[in-house]
Design a protein around this motif. Structure first.
Motif, PDB file in Angstrom:
ATOM      1  N   PHE A  20      30.464  34.665  45.354  1.00  0.00           N
ATOM      2  CA  PHE A  20      31.383  34.220  44.447  1.00  0.00           C
ATOM      3  C   PHE A  20      32.633  35.291  44.413  1.00  0.00           C
ATOM      4  O   PHE A  20      31.997  36.242  43.368  1.00  0.00           O
ATOM      5  N   GLY A  21      33.699  35.518  44.810  1.00  0.00           N
ATOM      6  CA  GLY A  21      34.561  36.643  44.534  1.00  0.00           C
ATOM      7  C   GLY A  21      36.170  36.406  44.126  1.00  0.00           C
ATOM      8  O   GLY A  21      36.465  35.253  43.871  1.00  0.00           O
ATOM      9  N   VAL A  22      36.771  37.289  43.977  1.00  0.00           N
ATOM     10  CA  VAL A  22      38.146  37.179  43.719  1.00  0.00           C
ATOM     11  C   VAL A  22      39.041  36.324  44.633  1.00  0.00           C
ATOM     12  O   VAL A  22      39.813  35.473  44.047  1.00  0.00           O
ATOM     13  N   ASP A  23      38.546  36.035  45.812  1.00  0.00           N
ATOM     14  CA  ASP A  23      39.355  35.235  46.804  1.00  0.00           C
ATOM     15  C   ASP A  23      38.946  33.938  46.424  1.00  0.00           C
ATOM     16  O   ASP A  23      40.047  33.072  46.415  1.00  0.00           O
ATOM     17  N   GLY A 220      56.471  60.644  46.791  1.00  0.00           N
ATOM     18  CA  GLY A 220      56.852  59.361  47.650  1.00  0.00           C
ATOM     19  C   GLY A 220      55.744  59.022  48.597  1.00  0.00           C
ATOM     20  O   GLY A 220      55.861  57.817  48.850  1.00  0.00           O
ATOM     21  N   ALA A 221      55.231  59.881  49.169  1.00  0.00           N
ATOM     22  CA  ALA A 221      54.093  59.595  50.001  1.00  0.00           C
ATOM     23  C   ALA A 221      52.999  58.804  49.474  1.00  0.00           C
ATOM     24  O   ALA A 221      52.209  57.974  50.296  1.00  0.00           O
ATOM     25  N   THR A 222      52.705  58.621  48.116  1.00  0.00           N
ATOM     26  CA  THR A 222      51.886  57.929  47.513  1.00  0.00           C
ATOM     27  C   THR A 222      52.259  56.453  47.299  1.00  0.00           C
ATOM     28  O   THR A 222      51.213  55.329  47.117  1.00  0.00           O
ATOM     29  N   LEU A 223      53.336  56.091  47.679  1.00  0.00           N
ATOM     30  CA  LEU A 223      53.862  54.711  47.063  1.00  0.00           C
ATOM     31  C   LEU A 223      53.440  53.601  48.328  1.00  0.00           C
ATOM     32  O   LEU A 223      52.839  52.774  47.940  1.00  0.00           O
ATOM     33  N   TYR A 224      53.786  53.969  49.631  1.00  0.00           N
ATOM     34  CA  TYR A 224      53.717  53.090  50.724  1.00  0.00           C
ATOM     35  C   TYR A 224      52.173  52.331  50.716  1.00  0.00           C
ATOM     36  O   TYR A 224      51.950  51.429  50.615  1.00  0.00           O
ATOM     37  N   PRO A 225      50.968  53.362  50.971  1.00  0.00           N
ATOM     38  CA  PRO A 225      49.893  53.024  51.017  1.00  0.00           C
ATOM     39  C   PRO A 225      49.445  51.976  49.829  1.00  0.00           C
ATOM     40  O   PRO A 225      48.692  50.994  49.904  1.00  0.00           O
ATOM     41  N   THR A 226      49.861  52.580  48.523  1.00  0.00           N
ATOM     42  CA  THR A 226      49.356  51.809  47.193  1.00  0.00           C
ATOM     43  C   THR A 226      50.005  50.479  47.256  1.00  0.00           C
ATOM     44  O   THR A 226      49.220  49.566  46.794  1.00  0.00           O
ATOM     45  N   VAL A 227      51.189  50.490  47.359  1.00  0.00           N
ATOM     46  CA  VAL A 227      52.042  49.192  47.265  1.00  0.00           C
ATOM     47  C   VAL A 227      51.606  47.955  48.275  1.00  0.00           C
ATOM     48  O   VAL A 227      51.412  46.898  48.131  1.00  0.00           O
ATOM     49  N   PHE A 228      51.147  48.594  49.557  1.00  0.00           N
ATOM     50  CA  PHE A 228      50.801  47.680  50.413  1.00  0.00           C
ATOM     51  C   PHE A 228      49.394  47.037  50.192  1.00  0.00           C
ATOM     52  O   PHE A 228      49.114  45.922  50.115  1.00  0.00           O
ATOM     53  N   ILE A 229      48.515  48.117  49.451  1.00  0.00           N
ATOM     54  CA  ILE A 229      47.224  47.686  49.174  1.00  0.00           C
ATOM     55  C   ILE A 229      47.198  46.559  48.180  1.00  0.00           C
ATOM     56  O   ILE A 229      46.695  45.471  48.025  1.00  0.00           O
ATOM     57  N   LEU A 230      48.142  46.930  47.162  1.00  0.00           N
ATOM     58  CA  LEU A 230      48.408  45.978  45.945  1.00  0.00           C
ATOM     59  C   LEU A 230      48.726  44.724  46.631  1.00  0.00           C
ATOM     60  O   LEU A 230      48.552  43.761  46.001  1.00  0.00           O
ATOM     61  N   GLY A 231      49.813  44.698  47.576  1.00  0.00           N
ATOM     62  CA  GLY A 231      50.479  43.487  48.066  1.00  0.00           C
ATOM     63  C   GLY A 231      49.202  42.534  48.650  1.00  0.00           C
ATOM     64  O   GLY A 231      49.399  41.512  48.520  1.00  0.00           O
ATOM     65  N   LEU A 232      48.135  43.262  49.214  1.00  0.00           N
ATOM     66  CA  LEU A 232      47.195  42.265  49.687  1.00  0.00           C
ATOM     67  C   LEU A 232      46.110  41.974  48.936  1.00  0.00           C
ATOM     68  O   LEU A 232      45.567  40.934  49.125  1.00  0.00           O
ATOM     69  N   GLU A 233      46.040  42.726  47.691  1.00  0.00           N
ATOM     70  CA  GLU A 233      44.904  42.345  46.759  1.00  0.00           C
ATOM     71  C   GLU A 233      45.134  41.340  45.977  1.00  0.00           C
ATOM     72  O   GLU A 233      44.394  40.497  45.162  1.00  0.00           O
ATOM     73  N   SER A 324      33.930  29.442  36.547  1.00  0.00           N
ATOM     74  CA  SER A 324      34.273  30.419  37.465  1.00  0.00           C
ATOM     75  C   SER A 324      34.369  31.898  37.095  1.00  0.00           C
ATOM     76  O   SER A 324      33.951  32.652  37.829  1.00  0.00           O
ATOM     77  N   ILE A 325      35.064  32.255  35.796  1.00  0.00           N
ATOM     78  CA  ILE A 325      35.023  33.735  35.371  1.00  0.00           C
ATOM     79  C   ILE A 325      33.625  34.259  35.318  1.00  0.00           C
ATOM     80  O   ILE A 325      33.484  35.273  35.811  1.00  0.00           O
ATOM     81  N   GLU A 326      32.698  33.501  34.854  1.00  0.00           N
ATOM     82  CA  GLU A 326      31.407  33.838  34.574  1.00  0.00           C
ATOM     83  C   GLU A 326      30.658  34.114  35.878  1.00  0.00           C
ATOM     84  O   GLU A 326      30.077  35.403  36.340  1.00  0.00           O
ATOM     85  N   LYS A 327      30.956  33.446  36.918  1.00  0.00           N
ATOM     86  CA  LYS A 327      30.443  33.370  38.303  1.00  0.00           C
ATOM     87  C   LYS A 327      30.683  34.525  38.864  1.00  0.00           C
ATOM     88  O   LYS A 327      30.239  35.543  39.731  1.00  0.00           O
ATOM     89  N   LEU A 328      32.219  35.018  38.755  1.00  0.00           N
ATOM     90  CA  LEU A 328      33.086  36.018  39.172  1.00  0.00           C
ATOM     91  C   LEU A 328      32.413  37.395  38.639  1.00  0.00           C
ATOM     92  O   LEU A 328      32.093  38.239  39.472  1.00  0.00           O
ATOM     93  N   LEU A 329      32.082  37.291  37.518  1.00  0.00           N
ATOM     94  CA  LEU A 329      31.861  38.532  36.756  1.00  0.00           C
ATOM     95  C   LEU A 329      30.138  38.934  37.129  1.00  0.00           C
ATOM     96  O   LEU A 329      29.828  40.149  37.325  1.00  0.00           O
ATOM     97  N   GLN A 330      29.314  37.947  37.235  1.00  0.00           N
ATOM     98  CA  GLN A 330      28.121  38.168  37.785  1.00  0.00           C
ATOM     99  C   GLN A 330      27.814  38.760  39.119  1.00  0.00           C
ATOM    100  O   GLN A 330      27.207  39.578  39.254  1.00  0.00           O
ATOM    101  N   SER A 331      28.945  38.108  39.944  1.00  0.00           N
ATOM    102  CA  SER A 331      28.888  38.411  41.379  1.00  0.00           C
ATOM    103  C   SER A 331      29.201  40.114  41.391  1.00  0.00           C
ATOM    104  O   SER A 331      28.798  40.912  42.391  1.00  0.00           O
TER     105      SER A 331
END
Length: 564
Positions: A20-23, A220-233, A324-331
């Motif tokens: 049981f995860g974030v998804d 500026g090079a730090t932005l694109y990879p980070t914002v892309f990952i955040l957008g997917l997360e 659901s929160i408890e299951k997430l935290l245990q996992s």
């Protein structure tokens, strides 16, 4: 722009037992609800801003068209094109007026100068000095800082120095993002870049300009990879592919807006200010951009992660139960404990990967270098097309959008390997064909150029998928970062390629085409990963190619048996 993280669309072999995860939480509270829709405009603005950081020098440090000022002929109202330039200024091999030389005057030192054919010695040439007439009204650092003729290499070095800053910034951003969080990187990276770009617009000389440009790209090079990952997360699994595709779309839109601003302002200082001044507004990001709850959970900060998830549920008008929160935290606790154990006992460092499949890595590195060089090189060599460089840049930027979509139509049907080969190969063919089209057929040249850019964009996008699939989980991120690092050398070379045109007008096009065609064939030596589970260990990754060979041998044996 091709995007990081597209491997989210495939399945890892470790996912057979699904905890049981974030998804699962996102499915309950909304995979792309109002909470995510409020964040995504900020993500899109950030990606547009990163495009300006990456490509702004294409206009701020571009070469201008000029000729010698001819005192014998030029009057008070000077213009670039005059009939008498035919006998006063020599022409280059491409038929253009020589920027830096003129014919020596044959007028007597006494008496008034005259402007006619007999006034110039068409055998003897002399330098212009520092007095020039410009064709257009645009102001770049070339005519602002008096960078002409033999000093024009300094203009090409701007892009290279910027990409050196980007080279180091990628590593800096990855380290800080994993250690201090996504929001930290986005806030301070964007703010520092905005401040540096704003200050750079007041640069008094070339050296201040390139120093601030290096620092701007470093942050500026730090932005694109980070914002892309955040957008997917922050989105659920069902919309992750769409979300991951929409983010790089904004890279093309950013290039379009950059060209539009350059066309209207035509002054490098104001081009920078129109983008960097508003970017100072990113200072409010800590109040409107939440931290990635996935990152918080990975750091054991359960309380903050739960608060953000509960806030997302409220905004999306969904309920999130305590169970659901408890299951997430245990996992999550089990995952953290397992990850800590795996880290201690890891036997699959990147050095081991080189020992297991060195040629696979070398081929990937060559493909990355070629894709990045051609991708950025086509943005910076619009002199191929002649005509209006602003409109050409807009077309080249917008054509990235169908290029990003193309792999989704071909990778599952024809496979990753053939798709990569085909896109690289045809990109080279289109560029080469464009080079041999008569300059009178401007529309055909433009069409071939855009097809070359579209296919190399599709190749770049495919390469992200392919690279993440042929390497195991144990070294996947390390090797993907290493390939991206080598790709940066391609983006360092790309700004220098316009200098080749000084010696042979078609040299950049031939370089791009030959590299794309040559290294496309090497892609066929890589193993196919279509419909395969992502490998977890080095042995599983090595077996991808072995299974394919075994299948071919079995097929040959069956064919022999049936014929005998």
């Amino acid at each position: 722009m091709a995007s990081d993280g597209n491997s989210c669309c495939t399945k890892d072999s470790t996912e057979s037992s699904h905890p049981f995860g974030v998804d699962d939480i996102l499915v309950k509270i909304g995979q792309f609800g109002k909470f995510q829709r409020l964040i995504y405009p900020c993500i899109f603005c950030m990606v547009i801003f990163t495009s300006v950081i990456s490509l702004g020098f294409a206009f701020t440090a571009s070469r201008v068209v000029y000729r010698c000022r001819i005192p014998e002929c030029d009057g008070l109202e000077n213009s670039y094109e005059k009939s008498w330039t035919e006998f006063s200024i020599p022409k280059t091999l491409s038929g253009q007026l020589d920027k830096c030389h003129r014919y020596r005057s044959s007028n007597s030192s006494s008496g008034q100068n005259s402007c006619n054919l007999e006034s110039f010695d068409r055998v003897a040439e002399t330098n212009c000095g520092e007095d020039f007439i410009f064709r257009d009204r645009e102001i770049t650092i070339s005519n602002d800082f008096k960078i002409f003729c033999s000093d024009e290499w300094k203009l090409a070095m701007v892009g290279t120095i910027n990409n050196v800053g980007k080279f180091f910034g990628i590593f800096l951003g990855g380290f800080i993002s994993d250690r201090y969080g996504r929001r930290f990187v986005l806030t301070y990276g964007s703010l520092m870049s905005a401040v540096l770009g704003s200050v750079r617009s007041f640069s008094p000389n070339y050296y201040v300009f390139v120093t601030l440009g290096f620092l701007d790209n470093l942050f500026g090079a730090t932005l694109y990879p980070t914002v892309f990952i955040l957008g997917l997360e922050i989105v659920g699994p069902k919309v992750r592919v769409v979300a991951g595709t929409s983010i790089p779309f904004c890279g093309g839109i950013g290039g379009f807006l950059l060209a539009l601003a350059a066309k209207n302002f035509q002054n490098w200082r104001w081009i920078e200010r129109v983008f960097y001044f508003p970017a100072l507004g990113f200072i409010v990001l800590p109040w409107i951009m939440p931290e990635s709850f996935r990152w918080l959970l990975s750091q054991g900060e359960e309380k903050r992660a739960v608060e953000i998830l509960q806030k997302a549920a409220r905004i999306n008008k969904r309920k999130l139960s305590d169970v659901s929160i408890e299951k997430l935290l245990q996992s999550n606790r089990q995952s953290l404990a397992s990850a800590g154990s795996d880290t201690k006992n890891s036997k699959f460092p990147i050095v081991e990967a080189f020992k297991v499949f060195p040629w696979r890595i070398v081929i990937c590195l060559l493909c990355w270098f070629t894709n990045v060089m051609v991708f950025y090189g086509l943005n910076l060599n619009l002199d191929f097309l002649g005509g209006n460089k602003y409109n050409s840049f807009m077309f080249v930027s917008l054509i990235e959008i169908p290029g990003i979509l193309l792999p989704f139509l071909t990778m599952d049907r024809f496979g990753r390997r053939r798709s990569l080969f085909g896109y690289m190969f045809f990109s080279g063919i289109f560029i080469l064909a464009m080079n041999y089209v008569n300059s009178e057929f401007v529309s055909l040249q433009l069409a071939l150029y855009l097809l070359g850019k579209m296919t190399i964009t599709a190749s770049y996008q495919t390469l992200y998928f392919f690279t993440s699939e042929i390497f195991p989980t144990s070294v996947r991120n390390s090797l993907l970062s290493f390939c991206s690092m080598i790709g940066r050398f391609g983006s360092m070379v790309a700004p220098l390629t316009p200098l080749l045109a000084n010696y042979y007008a078609s040299a950049p096009a031939i370089l791009f085409a030959s590299c794309a065609i040559l290294f496309s064939s090497m892609a066929l030596l890589l193993p196919e990963t279509r419909d395969m589970v992502l490998p977890t260990t080095l042995q599983e990754a090595q077996n991808i190619g072995q299974k394919e060979i075994n299948a071919e041998l079995d097929a040959e044996e069956e064919l022999l048996e049936t014929t005998t």
